[in-house]
Design an enzyme around this catalytic site. Structure first.
Site, PDB file in Angstrom:
ATOM      1  N   ASP A 117      -6.672   6.721  -9.376  1.00  0.00           N
ATOM      2  CA  ASP A 117      -8.323   7.090  -8.958  1.00  0.00           C
ATOM      3  C   ASP A 117      -8.495   8.409  -8.446  1.00  0.00           C
ATOM      4  OD1 ASP A 117     -10.892   6.996  -8.005  1.00  0.00           O
ATOM      5  OD2 ASP A 117     -10.380   4.667  -7.240  1.00  0.00           O
TER       6      ASP A 117
ATOM      7  N   ASN B 128       0.903  -1.080  -0.065  1.00  0.00           N
ATOM      8  CA  ASN B 128      -0.136   0.043  -0.113  1.00  0.00           C
ATOM      9  C   ASN B 128       1.015   1.143   0.019  1.00  0.00           C
ATOM     10  OD1 ASN B 128      -1.927   2.132   0.577  1.00  0.00           O
ATOM     11  ND2 ASN B 128      -3.042   0.586   1.763  1.00  0.00           N
TER      12      ASN B 128
END
Length: 212
Positions: free
Chosen positions: A118, A96
């Site tokens: 995103d 992550n």
């Protein structure tokens, strides 16, 4: 984006530690040991299926690259590309991005690529955008002094937000294109999303910014 579950992905990742680094925290501050040559290190956050980072590594053998992707079911596609190319200057991380400081020290990285991230368009999701101020601080904490962010998107709202975020953080604008594919910019390597969106007629926005 709905991801297709690939229950075999974890096993495949574990079978290829030479390509997807299994314990990146152990290389913090000494990433040169993971590569054949000690040279500048560029990372892509959200590498997806790996087209961009693989082609960059092919085009620039004098630079080491790391593609970072959180989703196992996506990074296995990038792994397939890397297995085929077998590039000595490219590694992948299945981690992550919020944990970057666990894996990199200050000055470990020379450049960060953010490609078609995103957009998280809802206001309440602002902190998830990879160009939000907290992420900019995170990149600063692992980049060399004067390190750069290279950013591409087809989302005008995200691009405008990011330019404002970069400016408010104090980053210096080095390059700006409001229609990359109609510009005279040379050396562009497309991502899978970039090709898809461009074929639909979408403009591609790109900028390069630098920490002071």
């Amino acid at each position: 984006m709905r991801l297709r579950n690939k229950p075999w992905a974890r096993e495949k990742i574990e079978q290829h530690p030479q390509y997807i680094v299994p314990s990146p925290e152990n290389l913090k501050g000494q990433w040169h040991e993971a590569f054949a040559e000690k040279q500048p290190l560029h990372i892509e956050i959200g590498t997806g299926k790996g087209r961009f980072i693989t082609e960059m590594a092919k085009a620039h053998p004098d630079i080491n690259y790391i593609g970072i992707e959180i989703y196992e079911s996506v990074i296995v596609a990038a792994l397939d590309r890397l297995i085929e190319a077998d590039l000595p200057n490219l590694k992948l991380l299945n981690v992550n991005a919020t944990d970057l400081k666990n894996f990199f020290e200050k000055s470990d990285v020379d450049r960060v690529y953010l490609n078609f991230s995103d957009p998280w368009p809802k206001v309440r999701h602002e902190k998830r955008r990879l160009t939000y101020k907290d992420f900019l601080k995170l990149y600063e904490d692992i980049l060399v002094d004067g390190g750069e962010i290279h950013f591409k998107t087809d989302n005008l709202g995200l691009f405008e937000y990011s330019l404002m975020s970069f400016s408010e953080y104090g980053l210096l604008l080095k390059f700006l294109s409001l229609d990359l594919h109609q510009s005279n910019y040379e050396g562009n390597i497309m991502t899978e999303y970039e090709e898809k969106f461009s074929n639909k007629g979408n403009r591609i926005y790109r900028c390069e910014v630098k920490y002071r």
